[in-house]
Design a protein around this motif. Structure first.
Motif, PDB file in Angstrom:
ATOM      1  N   LEU A  74       0.857  -1.180   0.000  1.00  0.00           N
ATOM      2  CA  LEU A  74       0.000   0.000   0.000  1.00  0.00           C
ATOM      3  C   LEU A  74       0.897   1.234   0.000  1.00  0.00           C
ATOM      4  O   LEU A  74       1.662   1.447   0.942  1.00  0.00           O
ATOM      5  N   VAL A  75       0.814   2.024  -1.047  1.00  0.00           N
ATOM      6  CA  VAL A  75       1.637   3.226  -1.175  1.00  0.00           C
ATOM      7  C   VAL A  75       0.848   4.402  -0.606  1.00  0.00           C
ATOM      8  O   VAL A  75      -0.241   4.712  -1.085  1.00  0.00           O
ATOM      9  N   THR A  76       1.406   5.031   0.428  1.00  0.00           N
ATOM     10  CA  THR A  76       0.711   6.137   1.102  1.00  0.00           C
ATOM     11  C   THR A  76       1.567   7.390   1.227  1.00  0.00           C
ATOM     12  O   THR A  76       1.132   8.374   1.813  1.00  0.00           O
ATOM     13  N   SER A  77       2.765   7.371   0.675  1.00  0.00           N
ATOM     14  CA  SER A  77       3.655   8.531   0.795  1.00  0.00           C
ATOM     15  C   SER A  77       3.733   9.275  -0.532  1.00  0.00           C
ATOM     16  O   SER A  77       3.185   8.843  -1.542  1.00  0.00           O
ATOM     17  N   GLY A  78       4.419  10.397  -0.519  1.00  0.00           N
ATOM     18  CA  GLY A  78       4.546  11.200  -1.730  1.00  0.00           C
ATOM     19  C   GLY A  78       3.198  11.767  -2.139  1.00  0.00           C
ATOM     20  O   GLY A  78       2.435  12.239  -1.303  1.00  0.00           O
ATOM     21  N   VAL A  79       2.875  11.684  -3.430  1.00  0.00           N
ATOM     22  CA  VAL A  79       1.607  12.218  -3.912  1.00  0.00           C
ATOM     23  C   VAL A  79       0.426  11.451  -3.331  1.00  0.00           C
ATOM     24  O   VAL A  79      -0.681  11.989  -3.248  1.00  0.00           O
ATOM     25  N   PHE A  80       0.657  10.221  -2.875  1.00  0.00           N
ATOM     26  CA  PHE A  80      -0.414   9.427  -2.281  1.00  0.00           C
ATOM     27  C   PHE A  80      -0.779   9.903  -0.873  1.00  0.00           C
ATOM     28  O   PHE A  80      -1.771   9.458  -0.318  1.00  0.00           O
ATOM     29  N   ALA A  81       0.000  10.816  -0.330  1.00  0.00           N
ATOM     30  CA  ALA A  81      -0.347  11.417   0.958  1.00  0.00           C
ATOM     31  C   ALA A  81      -1.391  12.524   0.781  1.00  0.00           C
ATOM     32  O   ALA A  81      -2.006  12.951   1.758  1.00  0.00           O
ATOM     33  N   PHE A  82      -1.596  12.972  -0.454  1.00  0.00           N
ATOM     34  CA  PHE A  82      -2.540  14.049  -0.744  1.00  0.00           C
ATOM     35  C   PHE A  82      -3.780  13.565  -1.492  1.00  0.00           C
ATOM     36  O   PHE A  82      -4.817  14.204  -1.455  1.00  0.00           O
ATOM     37  N   SER A  83      -3.640  12.469  -2.210  1.00  0.00           N
ATOM     38  CA  SER A  83      -4.731  11.918  -3.001  1.00  0.00           C
ATOM     39  C   SER A  83      -4.596  10.403  -3.037  1.00  0.00           C
ATOM     40  O   SER A  83      -3.505   9.890  -3.270  1.00  0.00           O
ATOM     41  N   ARG A  84      -5.717   9.696  -2.802  1.00  0.00           N
ATOM     42  CA  ARG A  84      -5.672   8.234  -2.918  1.00  0.00           C
ATOM     43  C   ARG A  84      -5.577   7.801  -4.370  1.00  0.00           C
ATOM     44  O   ARG A  84      -5.217   6.669  -4.658  1.00  0.00           O
ATOM     45  N   ASN A  85      -5.883   8.703  -5.272  1.00  0.00           N
ATOM     46  CA  ASN A  85      -5.907   8.386  -6.695  1.00  0.00           C
ATOM     47  C   ASN A  85      -5.193   9.458  -7.523  1.00  0.00           C
ATOM     48  O   ASN A  85      -5.793  10.072  -8.408  1.00  0.00           O
ATOM     49  N   PRO A  86      -3.903   9.684  -7.263  1.00  0.00           N
ATOM     50  CA  PRO A  86      -3.223  10.767  -7.980  1.00  0.00           C
ATOM     51  C   PRO A  86      -3.133  10.541  -9.489  1.00  0.00           C
ATOM     52  O   PRO A  86      -3.106  11.509 -10.256  1.00  0.00           O
ATOM     53  N   MET A  87      -3.126   9.295  -9.929  1.00  0.00           N
ATOM     54  CA  MET A  87      -3.034   9.061 -11.369  1.00  0.00           C
ATOM     55  C   MET A  87      -4.335   9.456 -12.072  1.00  0.00           C
ATOM     56  O   MET A  87      -4.307  10.003 -13.176  1.00  0.00           O
ATOM     57  N   TYR A  88      -5.473   9.218 -11.432  1.00  0.00           N
ATOM     58  CA  TYR A  88      -6.748   9.646 -12.011  1.00  0.00           C
ATOM     59  C   TYR A  88      -6.868  11.157 -11.911  1.00  0.00           C
ATOM     60  O   TYR A  88      -7.401  11.805 -12.808  1.00  0.00           O
ATOM     61  N   LEU A  89      -6.362  11.723 -10.829  1.00  0.00           N
ATOM     62  CA  LEU A  89      -6.320  13.178 -10.699  1.00  0.00           C
ATOM     63  C   LEU A  89      -5.466  13.768 -11.813  1.00  0.00           C
ATOM     64  O   LEU A  89      -5.829  14.782 -12.423  1.00  0.00           O
ATOM     65  N   GLY A  90      -4.332  13.121 -12.112  1.00  0.00           N
ATOM     66  CA  GLY A  90      -3.474  13.574 -13.204  1.00  0.00           C
ATOM     67  C   GLY A  90      -4.178  13.511 -14.544  1.00  0.00           C
ATOM     68  O   GLY A  90      -4.066  14.438 -15.359  1.00  0.00           O
ATOM     69  N   LEU A  91      -4.917  12.427 -14.786  1.00  0.00           N
ATOM     70  CA  LEU A  91      -5.676  12.328 -16.034  1.00  0.00           C
ATOM     71  C   LEU A  91      -6.713  13.442 -16.124  1.00  0.00           C
ATOM     72  O   LEU A  91      -6.873  14.070 -17.169  1.00  0.00           O
ATOM     73  N   LEU A  92      -7.399  13.699 -15.013  1.00  0.00           N
ATOM     74  CA  LEU A  92      -8.405  14.762 -14.979  1.00  0.00           C
ATOM     75  C   LEU A  92      -7.761  16.128 -15.225  1.00  0.00           C
ATOM     76  O   LEU A  92      -8.276  16.941 -15.999  1.00  0.00           O
ATOM     77  N   LEU A  93      -6.644  16.375 -14.588  1.00  0.00           N
ATOM     78  CA  LEU A  93      -5.950  17.651 -14.751  1.00  0.00           C
ATOM     79  C   LEU A  93      -5.455  17.829 -16.191  1.00  0.00           C
ATOM     80  O   LEU A  93      -5.530  18.922 -16.756  1.00  0.00           O
ATOM     81  N   PHE A  94      -4.967  16.746 -16.798  1.00  0.00           N
ATOM     82  CA  PHE A  94      -4.529  16.822 -18.186  1.00  0.00           C
ATOM     83  C   PHE A  94      -5.712  17.148 -19.101  1.00  0.00           C
ATOM     84  O   PHE A  94      -5.616  18.008 -19.981  1.00  0.00           O
ATOM     85  N   LEU A  95      -6.822  16.460 -18.885  1.00  0.00           N
ATOM     86  CA  LEU A  95      -8.024  16.733 -19.687  1.00  0.00           C
ATOM     87  C   LEU A  95      -8.522  18.164 -19.482  1.00  0.00           C
ATOM     88  O   LEU A  95      -8.980  18.809 -20.423  1.00  0.00           O
ATOM     89  N   PHE A  96      -8.432  18.658 -18.242  1.00  0.00           N
ATOM     90  CA  PHE A  96      -8.828  20.035 -17.964  1.00  0.00           C
ATOM     91  C   PHE A  96      -7.956  21.011 -18.752  1.00  0.00           C
ATOM     92  O   PHE A  96      -8.449  21.964 -19.358  1.00  0.00           O
ATOM     93  N   GLY A  97      -6.651  20.760 -18.747  1.00  0.00           N
ATOM     94  CA  GLY A  97      -5.740  21.604 -19.512  1.00  0.00           C
ATOM     95  C   GLY A  97      -6.053  21.575 -20.997  1.00  0.00           C
ATOM     96  O   GLY A  97      -6.074  22.611 -21.666  1.00  0.00           O
ATOM     97  N   PHE A  98      -6.327  20.386 -21.511  1.00  0.00           N
ATOM     98  CA  PHE A  98      -6.688  20.239 -22.915  1.00  0.00           C
ATOM     99  C   PHE A  98      -7.989  20.990 -23.213  1.00  0.00           C
ATOM    100  O   PHE A  98      -8.111  21.672 -24.232  1.00  0.00           O
ATOM    101  N   ALA A  99      -8.959  20.881 -22.305  1.00  0.00           N
ATOM    102  CA  ALA A  99     -10.236  21.583 -22.479  1.00  0.00           C
ATOM    103  C   ALA A  99     -10.018  23.095 -22.509  1.00  0.00           C
ATOM    104  O   ALA A  99     -10.654  23.800 -23.305  1.00  0.00           O
ATOM    105  N   LEU A 100      -9.142  23.598 -21.657  1.00  0.00           N
ATOM    106  CA  LEU A 100      -8.852  25.035 -21.669  1.00  0.00           C
ATOM    107  C   LEU A 100      -8.313  25.467 -23.027  1.00  0.00           C
ATOM    108  O   LEU A 100      -8.596  26.569 -23.494  1.00  0.00           O
ATOM    109  N   GLN A 101      -7.569  24.603 -23.656  1.00  0.00           N
ATOM    110  CA  GLN A 101      -6.949  24.947 -24.930  1.00  0.00           C
ATOM    111  C   GLN A 101      -7.895  24.835 -26.126  1.00  0.00           C
ATOM    112  O   GLN A 101      -7.760  25.595 -27.074  1.00  0.00           O
ATOM    113  N   VAL A 102      -8.834  23.882 -26.092  1.00  0.00           N
ATOM    114  CA  VAL A 102      -9.620  23.648 -27.304  1.00  0.00           C
ATOM    115  C   VAL A 102     -11.130  23.797 -27.151  1.00  0.00           C
ATOM    116  O   VAL A 102     -11.810  24.029 -28.146  1.00  0.00           O
TER     117      VAL A 102
END
Length: 149
Positions: A74-102
């Motif tokens: 169970l990884v709980t340190s680093g970015v996992f100390a702020f979000s249980r799902n940082p990779m999905y958060l990253g996908l969401l943030l990337f899509l948000f950035g893309f949406a801002l652009q197009v």
């Protein structure tokens, strides 16, 4: 057994394609500010995802989102100390950035659907699997760290 069969990156690509192609149907707002804000979000998303991937590799556990029962630690340190799902958060943030652009308007609507889908068909089944594999340790982690941020 996991309730989903579609890996989240594939879902994100599909949503990104929908954001792009729906731009002609909805009001459009473009500016250099939106482009650079979007680029900043995309870069931050890449950093978050790479950090999460390296944490999984460092802890010698699976990165495969459709096989959470294969997790060995169970990884709980680093970015996992702020979000249980940082990779999905990253996908969401990337899509948000893309949406801002197009396609800001369509992007926001589609991002809402992305979050609903990922919660229902990825995160909740993963949480059930993590509770089975890690029990009380994961239960405590859930109390301390939010699902997204």
């Amino acid at each position: 057994m996991l309730d989903t069969r579609i890996p989240p990156p594939i879902v994100a690509i599909f949503v990104g394609v929908c954001i792009y192609f729906s731009r002609d149907w909805l009001p459009s707002f473009t500016s250099d500010y939106l482009f650079y804000a979007g680029l900043g979000c995309e870069l931050l998303a890449v950093v978050i995802n790479l950090t999460a991937i390296f944490a999984f590799i460092k802890n010698k556990t699976t990165i495969n989102p459709v096989k959470p029962h294969a997790a060995t630690s169970l990884v709980t340190s680093g970015v996992f100390a702020f979000s249980r799902n940082p990779m999905y958060l990253g996908l969401l943030l990337f899509l948000f950035g893309f949406a801002l652009q197009v396609n800001v308007v369509g992007g926001i609507l589609l991002l809402f659907l992305f979050v609903l889908y990922i919660n229902a068909f990825q995160i909740i089944p993963e949480e059930r699997a993590m509770l089975e594999v890690f029990g009380d340790e994961y239960q405590e982690y859930m109390k301390k760290v939010r699902r997204w941020i």
